[in-house]
Enzyme design. Structure first.
Site, PDB file in Angstrom:
ATOM      1  N   ASN A   9       0.862  -1.190   0.000  1.00  0.00           N
ATOM      2  CA  ASN A   9       0.000   0.000   0.000  1.00  0.00           C
ATOM      3  C   ASN A   9       0.894   1.235   0.000  1.00  0.00           C
ATOM      4  O   ASN A   9       1.498   1.561   1.011  1.00  0.00           O
ATOM      5  CB  ASN A   9      -0.902  -0.023   1.251  1.00  0.00           C
ATOM      6  N   LYS A  11       0.009   4.315  -0.309  1.00  0.00           N
ATOM      7  CA  LYS A  11      -0.633   5.510   0.253  1.00  0.00           C
ATOM      8  C   LYS A  11      -0.358   6.717  -0.668  1.00  0.00           C
ATOM      9  O   LYS A  11      -0.285   6.534  -1.878  1.00  0.00           O
ATOM     10  CB  LYS A  11      -0.149   5.760   1.688  1.00  0.00           C
ATOM     11  N   HIS A  94      -9.617   0.923   4.743  1.00  0.00           N
ATOM     12  CA  HIS A  94      -8.332   1.101   5.418  1.00  0.00           C
ATOM     13  C   HIS A  94      -8.554   2.042   6.610  1.00  0.00           C
ATOM     14  O   HIS A  94      -9.344   2.990   6.533  1.00  0.00           O
ATOM     15  CB  HIS A  94      -7.297   1.669   4.446  1.00  0.00           C
ATOM     16  N   GLU A  96      -6.940   4.435   7.742  1.00  0.00           N
ATOM     17  CA  GLU A  96      -6.724   5.863   7.463  1.00  0.00           C
ATOM     18  C   GLU A  96      -7.951   6.472   6.782  1.00  0.00           C
ATOM     19  O   GLU A  96      -8.295   7.630   7.013  1.00  0.00           O
ATOM     20  CB  GLU A  96      -5.453   6.043   6.608  1.00  0.00           C
ATOM     21  N   GLU A 166      -5.641  -5.553  10.288  1.00  0.00           N
ATOM     22  CA  GLU A 166      -4.637  -4.521  10.542  1.00  0.00           C
ATOM     23  C   GLU A 166      -4.944  -3.814  11.873  1.00  0.00           C
ATOM     24  O   GLU A 166      -5.763  -2.881  11.903  1.00  0.00           O
ATOM     25  CB  GLU A 166      -4.661  -3.491   9.420  1.00  0.00           C
ATOM     26  N   GLY A 172       2.019   1.852  10.637  1.00  0.00           N
ATOM     27  CA  GLY A 172       2.918   2.994  10.518  1.00  0.00           C
ATOM     28  C   GLY A 172       3.583   3.386  11.823  1.00  0.00           C
ATOM     29  O   GLY A 172       4.154   4.466  11.945  1.00  0.00           O
ATOM     30  N   SER A 212       3.247  -2.622  10.191  1.00  0.00           N
ATOM     31  CA  SER A 212       4.706  -2.549  10.367  1.00  0.00           C
ATOM     32  C   SER A 212       5.441  -3.833   9.969  1.00  0.00           C
ATOM     33  O   SER A 212       6.449  -4.195  10.583  1.00  0.00           O
ATOM     34  CB  SER A 212       5.051  -2.141  11.797  1.00  0.00           C
TER      35      SER A 212
END
Ligand code: PEP
Length: 250
Positions: A9, A11, A94, A96, A166, A172, A212
């Site tokens: 991904n 981003k 996701h 985010e 996730e 991150g 991560s």
């Protein structure tokens, strides 16, 4: 046997030139599609450029979409448009998107269905906050997400869905879930599918871990029986690192 998936991904990273350099570097070096399904989720503006240059073993995906085909939704792209440029996967839900763009489980459910209707493989992202993990609410959170996010999907179509577990606290942050926690949670997701649908579908559905992951820890996750690959952010940006991650899935 479930075929492993290694998904990167990107981003909001990489200009068109940087992305093309990446594609040329990995096209010949990643494992064959018979062994590993390898996908990069790129910014929408360069999807077509990547599709035109993707090697036989690489697939290209979008990072989000709207659930309608077209309309007055400034800035959005639709599953029809994703399909028209030749991309074949799309991330949905996701964390985010959920956090910064207020994407709800109801939105996610509509997107998953729209993608399936257009022949695009959705990678449905679910996961709990640190607070939910620490207060013992992980299973409740995941059960609620799965219940709503998959409500428009038939048993037959569920085989087309990939789930990415996730934990939000691991995305991150450099802090991964331990392989034990990742396995235990992916197993819980598979059991939920078995109970809500049936065992055959649960045995076939691919469940990824994300948070991560990097070349130095990927093996800890993919050796687990209920983890069928990884969704990787930061460590998917560098071609050499991405190639290592893909090879680990062989
Ligand atoms: C992600 O963006 O889905 C992700 C897992 O990011 P990272 O690997 O950087 O934690």
């Amino acid at each position: 046997m479930r075929k492993p998936i290694m998904a990167g991904n990107w981003k909001m990273n990489k200009t068109r030139d940087e992305a093309l350099q990446f594609i040329y570097a990995v096209n010949e070096a990643i494992p064959s599609i018979e062994q590993v399904e390898t996908v990069v989720f790129a910014p929408a503006i360069i999807l077509r450029d990547l599709v035109k240059r993707q090697g036989d073993n690489l697939r290209i995906g979008a990072q989000t979409c709207h659930y309608l085909e077209n309309g007055a939704f400034t800035g959005e792209i639709s599953p029809v448009m994703i399909k028209a440029v030749g991309a074949s996967y799309c991330l949905v839900g996701h964390s985010e998107r959920r956090e910064y763009y207020n994407e709800t489980d109801k939105d996610v459910a509509l997107k998953v269905a729209a993608l399936i209707n257009n022949g695009i493989t959705p990678i449905l992202c679910i996961g709990e906050t640190l607070e939910a993990r620490e207060t013992g609410k992980t299973e409740e959170v995941l059960r609620n997400q799965l219940h709503i996010d998959l409500e428009n999907v038939s048993i037959a179509d569920l085989e087309e869905v990939v789930i990415a577990y996730e934990p939000i606290w691991a995305i991150g942050t450099g802090k991964t879930a331990s392989p034990e926690i990742a396995e235990e949670t992916c197993k819980f997701i598979r059991e939920y599918i078995a109970q809500s649908y049936n065992k055959k579908v649960a045995d076939g559905i691919r469940i990824l871990y994300g948070g991560s992951v990097k070349p130095s820890n990927v093996n800890n996750f993919i050796k687990e029986p209920d983890i069928d690959g990884c969704l990787v952010g930061g460590a998917s940006l560098d071609p050499a690192s991405f190639i290592e991650l893909c090879n680990a899935c062989k």
